[in-house]
Design a protein around this motif. Structure first.
Motif, PDB file in Angstrom:
ATOM      1  N   PRO A  39     -52.955   4.187 -26.292  1.00 46.87           N
ATOM      2  CA  PRO A  39     -51.703   4.292 -27.051  1.00 46.87           C
ATOM      3  C   PRO A  39     -50.486   3.791 -26.268  1.00 46.87           C
ATOM      4  CG  PRO A  39     -52.821   6.430 -26.873  1.00 46.87           C
ATOM      5  CD  PRO A  39     -53.538   5.478 -25.977  1.00 46.87           C
ATOM      6  N   LEU A  40     -49.709   2.919 -26.898  1.00 44.72           N
ATOM      7  CA  LEU A  40     -48.400   2.533 -26.371  1.00 44.72           C
ATOM      8  C   LEU A  40     -47.413   3.550 -26.918  1.00 44.72           C
ATOM      9  CD1 LEU A  40     -46.374   0.677 -24.950  1.00 44.72           C
ATOM     10  CD2 LEU A  40     -46.267  -0.670 -27.053  1.00 44.72           C
ATOM     11  N   LEU A  41     -46.951   4.417 -26.054  1.00 46.67           N
ATOM     12  CA  LEU A  41     -46.112   5.525 -26.498  1.00 46.67           C
ATOM     13  C   LEU A  41     -44.634   5.168 -26.542  1.00 46.67           C
ATOM     14  CD1 LEU A  41     -46.151   8.561 -27.240  1.00 46.67           C
ATOM     15  CD2 LEU A  41     -45.729   9.012 -24.830  1.00 46.67           C
ATOM     16  N   ILE A  42     -44.160   4.404 -25.555  1.00 46.83           N
ATOM     17  CA  ILE A  42     -42.719   4.238 -25.408  1.00 46.83           C
ATOM     18  C   ILE A  42     -42.352   2.861 -24.851  1.00 46.83           C
ATOM     19  CG2 ILE A  42     -42.508   5.124 -23.044  1.00 46.83           C
ATOM     20  CD1 ILE A  42     -40.321   6.432 -25.833  1.00 46.83           C
ATOM     21  N   HIS A  43     -41.189   2.413 -25.209  1.00 46.83           N
ATOM     22  CA  HIS A  43     -40.584   1.208 -24.635  1.00 46.83           C
ATOM     23  C   HIS A  43     -39.228   1.623 -24.103  1.00 46.83           C
ATOM     24  CE1 HIS A  43     -38.398  -2.558 -24.324  1.00 46.83           C
ATOM     25  NE2 HIS A  43     -39.494  -3.242 -24.583  1.00 46.83           N
ATOM     26  N   GLN A  44     -38.877   1.150 -22.910  1.00 47.14           N
ATOM     27  CA  GLN A  44     -37.611   1.518 -22.288  1.00 47.14           C
ATOM     28  C   GLN A  44     -36.733   0.280 -22.145  1.00 47.14           C
ATOM     29  OE1 GLN A  44     -37.982   3.906 -18.710  1.00 47.14           O
ATOM     30  NE2 GLN A  44     -36.097   3.039 -17.925  1.00 47.14           N
ATOM     31  N   PRO A  45     -35.862   0.030 -23.136  1.00 48.77           N
ATOM     32  CA  PRO A  45     -34.935  -1.093 -23.020  1.00 48.77           C
ATOM     33  C   PRO A  45     -33.557  -0.639 -22.547  1.00 48.77           C
ATOM     34  CG  PRO A  45     -34.927  -0.334 -25.268  1.00 48.77           C
ATOM     35  CD  PRO A  45     -35.879   0.574 -24.494  1.00 48.77           C
ATOM     36  N   SER A  46     -32.807  -1.538 -21.936  1.00 48.33           N
ATOM     37  CA  SER A  46     -31.395  -1.257 -21.709  1.00 48.33           C
ATOM     38  C   SER A  46     -30.715  -1.373 -23.077  1.00 48.33           C
ATOM     39  CB  SER A  46     -30.798  -2.243 -20.700  1.00 48.33           C
ATOM     40  OG  SER A  46     -30.951  -3.563 -21.141  1.00 48.33           O
ATOM     41  N   TYR A  47     -29.864  -0.397 -23.395  1.00 51.52           N
ATOM     42  CA  TYR A  47     -29.247  -0.366 -24.721  1.00 51.52           C
ATOM     43  C   TYR A  47     -27.999   0.503 -24.674  1.00 51.52           C
ATOM     44  CZ  TYR A  47     -28.910   0.414 -29.816  1.00 51.52           C
ATOM     45  OH  TYR A  47     -28.480   0.486 -31.122  1.00 51.52           O
ATOM     46  N   SER A  48     -26.900  -0.046 -25.105  1.00 46.44           N
ATOM     47  CA  SER A  48     -25.641   0.689 -25.184  1.00 46.44           C
ATOM     48  C   SER A  48     -24.745   0.018 -26.217  1.00 46.44           C
ATOM     49  CB  SER A  48     -24.936   0.698 -23.822  1.00 46.44           C
ATOM     50  OG  SER A  48     -24.368  -0.569 -23.536  1.00 46.44           O
ATOM     51  N   TRP A  53     -28.838  -5.949 -27.363  1.00 47.85           N
ATOM     52  CA  TRP A  53     -29.949  -6.879 -27.585  1.00 47.85           C
ATOM     53  C   TRP A  53     -31.121  -6.210 -28.288  1.00 47.85           C
ATOM     54  CZ3 TRP A  53     -34.957  -6.744 -25.834  1.00 47.85           C
ATOM     55  CH2 TRP A  53     -35.264  -5.748 -24.893  1.00 47.85           C
ATOM     56  N   ALA A  54     -31.336  -4.916 -28.069  1.00 47.17           N
ATOM     57  CA  ALA A  54     -32.476  -4.219 -28.671  1.00 47.17           C
ATOM     58  C   ALA A  54     -32.367  -4.166 -30.193  1.00 47.17           C
ATOM     59  CB  ALA A  54     -32.594  -2.815 -28.098  1.00 47.17           C
ATOM     60  N   GLU A  55     -31.155  -4.310 -30.716  1.00 50.03           N
ATOM     61  CA  GLU A  55     -30.955  -4.304 -32.171  1.00 50.03           C
ATOM     62  C   GLU A  55     -31.414  -5.603 -32.819  1.00 50.03           C
ATOM     63  OE1 GLU A  55     -26.812  -3.493 -32.774  1.00 50.03           O
ATOM     64  OE2 GLU A  55     -27.022  -1.396 -32.142  1.00 50.03           O
ATOM     65  N   HIS A  56     -31.664  -6.622 -32.022  1.00 51.68           N
ATOM     66  CA  HIS A  56     -32.036  -7.932 -32.559  1.00 51.68           C
ATOM     67  C   HIS A  56     -33.551  -8.077 -32.600  1.00 51.68           C
ATOM     68  CE1 HIS A  56     -27.813  -8.934 -32.468  1.00 51.68           C
ATOM     69  NE2 HIS A  56     -27.787  -8.526 -31.215  1.00 51.68           N
ATOM     70  N   GLY A  57     -34.199  -7.121 -33.247  1.00 52.14           N
ATOM     71  CA  GLY A  57     -35.636  -7.210 -33.485  1.00 52.14           C
ATOM     72  C   GLY A  57     -36.469  -6.189 -32.733  1.00 52.14           C
ATOM     73  N   LEU A  58     -36.074  -5.814 -31.535  1.00 53.99           N
ATOM     74  CA  LEU A  58     -36.922  -4.928 -30.736  1.00 53.99           C
ATOM     75  C   LEU A  58     -37.109  -3.561 -31.379  1.00 53.99           C
ATOM     76  CD1 LEU A  58     -38.621  -4.300 -28.262  1.00 53.99           C
ATOM     77  CD2 LEU A  58     -36.522  -3.534 -27.132  1.00 53.99           C
ATOM     78  N   ILE A  59     -36.037  -2.915 -31.794  1.00 54.67           N
ATOM     79  CA  ILE A  59     -36.160  -1.572 -32.368  1.00 54.67           C
ATOM     80  C   ILE A  59     -37.005  -1.623 -33.640  1.00 54.67           C
ATOM     81  CG2 ILE A  59     -34.903   0.393 -33.341  1.00 54.67           C
ATOM     82  CD1 ILE A  59     -32.670  -0.180 -31.306  1.00 54.67           C
ATOM     83  N   ASP A  60     -36.872  -2.691 -34.421  1.00 51.44           N
ATOM     84  CA  ASP A  60     -37.716  -2.854 -35.610  1.00 51.44           C
ATOM     85  C   ASP A  60     -39.188  -2.973 -35.234  1.00 51.44           C
ATOM     86  OD1 ASP A  60     -35.504  -2.767 -37.328  1.00 51.44           O
ATOM     87  OD2 ASP A  60     -35.244  -4.955 -37.274  1.00 51.44           O
ATOM     88  N   GLN A 191     -33.894 -11.049 -18.682  1.00 48.59           N
ATOM     89  CA  GLN A 191     -35.273 -10.575 -18.574  1.00 48.59           C
ATOM     90  C   GLN A 191     -35.713  -9.971 -19.897  1.00 48.59           C
ATOM     91  OE1 GLN A 191     -35.810  -7.498 -15.673  1.00 48.59           O
ATOM     92  NE2 GLN A 191     -37.821  -6.984 -16.425  1.00 48.59           N
ATOM     93  N   SER A 192     -34.848  -9.207 -20.524  1.00 48.28           N
ATOM     94  CA  SER A 192     -35.184  -8.489 -21.737  1.00 48.28           C
ATOM     95  C   SER A 192     -35.410  -9.421 -22.916  1.00 48.28           C
ATOM     96  CB  SER A 192     -34.055  -7.511 -22.092  1.00 48.28           C
ATOM     97  OG  SER A 192     -33.878  -6.594 -21.064  1.00 48.28           O
ATOM     98  N   LYS A 193     -34.750 -10.563 -22.927  1.00 49.58           N
ATOM     99  CA  LYS A 193     -34.863 -11.460 -24.074  1.00 49.58           C
ATOM    100  C   LYS A 193     -36.093 -12.356 -23.998  1.00 49.58           C
ATOM    101  CE  LYS A 193     -30.231 -11.703 -25.784  1.00 49.58           C
ATOM    102  NZ  LYS A 193     -29.124 -12.551 -26.134  1.00 49.58           N
ATOM    103  N   ILE A 194     -36.834 -12.310 -22.912  1.00 50.71           N
ATOM    104  CA  ILE A 194     -38.017 -13.152 -22.797  1.00 50.71           C
ATOM    105  C   ILE A 194     -39.008 -12.757 -23.870  1.00 50.71           C
ATOM    106  CG2 ILE A 194     -39.988 -13.739 -21.330  1.00 50.71           C
ATOM    107  CD1 ILE A 194     -38.148 -13.212 -18.924  1.00 50.71           C
ATOM    108  N   GLY A 195     -39.546 -13.749 -24.573  1.00 53.06           N
ATOM    109  CA  GLY A 195     -40.582 -13.474 -25.565  1.00 53.06           C
ATOM    110  C   GLY A 195     -39.999 -12.982 -26.835  1.00 53.06           C
TER     111      GLY A 195
END
Length: 195
Positions: A39-48, A53-60, A191-195
């Motif tokens: 199980p992939l339980l969690i992802h830890q992105p920088s977000y404030s 950046w996490a709002e541009h697809g990652l959280i979805d 780094q976070s935007k890779i992929g």
């Protein structure tokens, strides 16, 4: 993903998490782990407020694959604590050469915006730091937030943010106007935007 799976297989971990993967790499990682039955339980992105950046697809994607989101740098490396509104305090992150908080982030426009955000927070009965944490936690897909504190008082103040995570549309609109995504705030951005 194989190393994470091995840790679970060997009983060294129950679940796994990843950090700073972009949306497509996250989707791919989740698929690999699902195939391995880990199980992939969690992802830890920088977000404030200042690093969205996490709002541009990652959280979805996290919602899609059933993984939680535990945000780090929710206080934008101290910018959203209010400590930089009047000056750069001696010994603060921004005062040190080679710091992770660039002085480029401390423009007069940014400081003016931070003052106005502080006013919004005060009207909500919160400090700027509390409002910044509440803002990150307002999305139910954000499971938790990593906070740092240099005193028990700061920790208590941070924890109190969970008491008020509701925002009016007017508050969100004002915050969106003032707290624009700023690449100078976050060194993990590329780094976070890779992929």
């Amino acid at each position: 993903m194989g190393a994470l799976h091995t840790a679970v297989q060997q009983g060294k971990a129950l679940y796994v998490g990843i950090s700073s993967y972009g949306p497509e790499r996250t989707r791919k990682a989740a698929a690999i782990l699902r195939d391995l039955r880990t199980p992939l339980l969690i992802h830890q992105p920088s977000y404030s407020m200042l690093n969205r950046w996490a709002e541009h697809g990652l959280i979805d994607v996290l919602d899609e694959v059933g993984a939680g989101c535990i945000a780090f740098t929710a206080l934008a490396q101290g910018l959203l604590t209010g400590k930089y509104i009047d000056a750069v305090p001696t010994g603060s992150r921004a005062s040190r050469a080679g710091s992770t908080l660039s002085r480029k982030a401390l423009t007069q426009d940014r400081i003016n915006a931070l003052r106005q955000l502080t006013d919004i927070a005060a009207r909500r009965g919160q400090s700027l730091a509390q409002m910044a944490l509440s803002w990150v936690l307002r999305d139910p897909r954000v499971t938790s937030v990593v906070v740092g504190a240099s005193s028990g008082r700061q920790l208590e103040e941070n924890v109190a943010a969970v008491e008020q995570t509701e925002f009016s549309n007017d508050e969100l609109s004002a915050i969106d106007t003032l707290a624009t995504d700023d690449p100078a705030v976050d060194l993990w951005r590329e780094q976070s935007k890779i992929g």
